[in-house]
Design a protein around this motif. Structure first.
Motif, mmCIF file in Angstrom:
data_model
loop_
_atom_site.group_PDB
_atom_site.id
_atom_site.type_symbol
_atom_site.label_atom_id
_atom_site.label_comp_id
_atom_site.label_asym_id
_atom_site.label_seq_id
_atom_site.Cartn_x
_atom_site.Cartn_y
_atom_site.Cartn_z
ATOM 1 N N LYS A 150 0.828 -1.202 0.000
ATOM 2 C CA LYS A 150 0.000 0.000 0.000
ATOM 3 C C LYS A 150 0.865 1.256 0.000
ATOM 4 C CE LYS A 150 -3.742 2.318 2.518
ATOM 5 N NZ LYS A 150 -3.061 3.617 2.573
ATOM 6 N N ASP A 151 1.940 1.257 0.773
ATOM 7 C CA ASP A 151 2.835 2.417 0.820
ATOM 8 C C ASP A 151 3.438 2.690 -0.563
ATOM 9 O OD1 ASP A 151 2.364 2.763 3.488
ATOM 10 O OD2 ASP A 151 4.225 1.822 4.167
ATOM 11 N N PHE A 152 3.795 1.604 -1.271
ATOM 12 C CA PHE A 152 4.350 1.778 -2.616
ATOM 13 C C PHE A 152 3.337 2.433 -3.543
ATOM 14 C CE2 PHE A 152 4.529 0.059 -6.963
ATOM 15 C CZ PHE A 152 5.719 0.636 -7.380
ATOM 16 N N TRP A 153 2.117 1.931 -3.569
ATOM 17 C CA TRP A 153 1.112 2.492 -4.474
ATOM 18 C C TRP A 153 0.657 3.880 -4.033
ATOM 19 C CZ3 TRP A 153 1.350 0.926 -9.019
ATOM 20 C CH2 TRP A 153 1.553 -0.414 -9.344
ATOM 21 N N GLU A 169 11.578 -16.899 -7.387
ATOM 22 C CA GLU A 169 10.937 -16.918 -6.066
ATOM 23 C C GLU A 169 10.152 -15.646 -5.785
ATOM 24 O OE1 GLU A 169 14.244 -19.768 -6.225
ATOM 25 O OE2 GLU A 169 14.087 -17.626 -6.678
ATOM 26 N N LEU A 170 10.492 -14.566 -6.502
ATOM 27 C CA LEU A 170 9.804 -13.295 -6.286
ATOM 28 C C LEU A 170 8.673 -13.050 -7.280
ATOM 29 C CD1 LEU A 170 12.788 -10.906 -5.433
ATOM 30 C CD2 LEU A 170 11.041 -11.799 -3.876
ATOM 31 N N PHE A 171 8.481 -13.938 -8.239
ATOM 32 C CA PHE A 171 7.406 -13.737 -9.212
ATOM 33 C C PHE A 171 6.031 -13.612 -8.544
ATOM 34 C CE2 PHE A 171 9.737 -15.757 -13.099
ATOM 35 C CZ PHE A 171 10.665 -14.737 -13.040
ATOM 36 N N PRO A 172 5.712 -14.468 -7.534
ATOM 37 C CA PRO A 172 4.409 -14.295 -6.873
ATOM 38 C C PRO A 172 4.263 -12.950 -6.178
ATOM 39 C CG PRO A 172 5.351 -16.450 -6.368
ATOM 40 C CD PRO A 172 6.439 -15.649 -7.020
ATOM 41 N N VAL A 173 5.382 -12.424 -5.671
ATOM 42 C CA VAL A 173 5.344 -11.111 -5.026
ATOM 43 C C VAL A 173 5.017 -10.029 -6.050
ATOM 44 C CG1 VAL A 173 6.686 -9.419 -3.724
ATOM 45 C CG2 VAL A 173 6.995 -11.863 -3.280
ATOM 46 N N VAL A 174 5.640 -10.112 -7.220
ATOM 47 C CA VAL A 174 5.359 -9.146 -8.284
ATOM 48 C C VAL A 174 3.888 -9.187 -8.675
ATOM 49 C CG1 VAL A 174 5.821 -8.579 -10.702
ATOM 50 C CG2 VAL A 174 7.713 -9.155 -9.168
ATOM 51 N N ILE A 175 3.339 -10.387 -8.822
ATOM 52 C CA ILE A 175 1.923 -10.522 -9.178
ATOM 53 C C ILE A 175 1.040 -9.878 -8.106
ATOM 54 C CG2 ILE A 175 0.053 -12.146 -9.649
ATOM 55 C CD1 ILE A 175 2.187 -12.081 -11.814
ATOM 56 N N LYS A 176 1.368 -10.128 -6.849
ATOM 57 C CA LYS A 176 0.569 -9.573 -5.757
ATOM 58 C C LYS A 176 0.617 -8.054 -5.756
ATOM 59 C CE LYS A 176 -0.268 -9.998 -0.790
ATOM 60 N NZ LYS A 176 0.079 -10.727 0.465
ATOM 61 N N ILE A 177 1.783 -7.483 -5.979
ATOM 62 C CA ILE A 177 1.910 -6.022 -6.022
ATOM 63 C C ILE A 177 1.129 -5.456 -7.194
ATOM 64 C CG2 ILE A 177 3.525 -4.099 -6.324
ATOM 65 C CD1 ILE A 177 5.654 -5.887 -4.964
#
Length: 234
Positions: A47-50, A112-120
């Motif tokens: 949320k802080d990023f967006w 390993e970070l692909f799911p994190v990218v999708i979530k963001i």
């Protein structure tokens, strides 16, 4: 239209256009939601990023319109903010078409970070100036990179490959110009030719040749090799 990528300003590319609310998660990427764990990623960090994006997107647009293309504090701030979620993440703002502005969230090739990218990406605000891309996507060919004043082209950089036992590809790449940055440059090419996801999924190893023979073909042909000779047989 040929795309010229300046090696040292990849994070600062931009084009003007109409508002586009699309989130581009290329076919097949949704399935990686279940890969790995995103439990350690705090929703408030996303949320802080967006929130920062929403507060500064107009300033970013104005700074580009005013020609401050390579000294943009706001983009650096966005990149720093997403690295608070994970230090290996980053953002790019780059041209896609004449009508779209595109913000890409990249895991820099770390599966390993692909799911994190999708979530963001899925948490992006609905009202925004950019289309959101999860992971670096394929781009129009040919790809041209300006490396310290030397032009490298996806047509003149060449490769051969062999298929490993696990179905992935082992590449041997020939460059007309040999530098210490050839591996880095190759990954820039690959992200544009086959995309970040397919690069991580299908490329096992990269080596370099000082000479070439008739078996070598333009690096951009890797897209056809992957789609027509590898994926189609799975």
């Amino acid at each position: 239209m040929k795309k010229i990528i300046c090696l040292f300003f990849l994070l600062l590319l931009f084009s003007c256009g109409k508002e586009n609310k699309e989130i581009n998660i290329r076919s097949g990427l949704d399935s990686i939601d279940s890969i790995g764990s995103v439990q350690e990623i705090k929703q408030e960090d996303i949320k802080d990023f967006w929130d920062l994006y929403s507060k500064t997107e107009k300033q970013i647009l104005d700074s580009f319109n005013e020609g401050d293309k390579y000294q943009n504090k706001y983009i650096a701030d966005l990149d720093n903010k997403i690295r608070e979620i994970d230090p290996s993440l980053s953002v790019e703002i780059k041209p896609n078409t004449d009508k779209d502005r595109v913000l890409t969230i990249t895991a820099n090739g770390i599966p390993e970070l692909f799911p994190v990218v999708i979530k963001i990406a899925k948490a992006a605000p609905k009202d925004r100036l950019w289309k959101i891309e999860a992971l670096k996507q394929r781009v129009e060919l040919p790809i041209i990179i300006d490396y310290k004043g030397t032009i490298l082209d996806s047509k003149t950089v060449e490769f051969t490959y062999k298929k490993s036992d696990d179905g992935r590809l082992e590449l041997t790449v020939y460059y007309p110009l040999v530098t210490d940055d050839n591996l880095y440059i190759t990954y820039i090419f690959l992200d544009g030719i086959i995309g970040e996801y397919d690069t991580a999924r299908y490329i096992k190893n990269i080596e370099f040749a000082t000479k070439k023979n008739r078996a070598y073909r333009p690096l951009e042909n890797l897209r056809n090799v992957l789609d027509n000779e590898i994926k189609s047989k799975k």
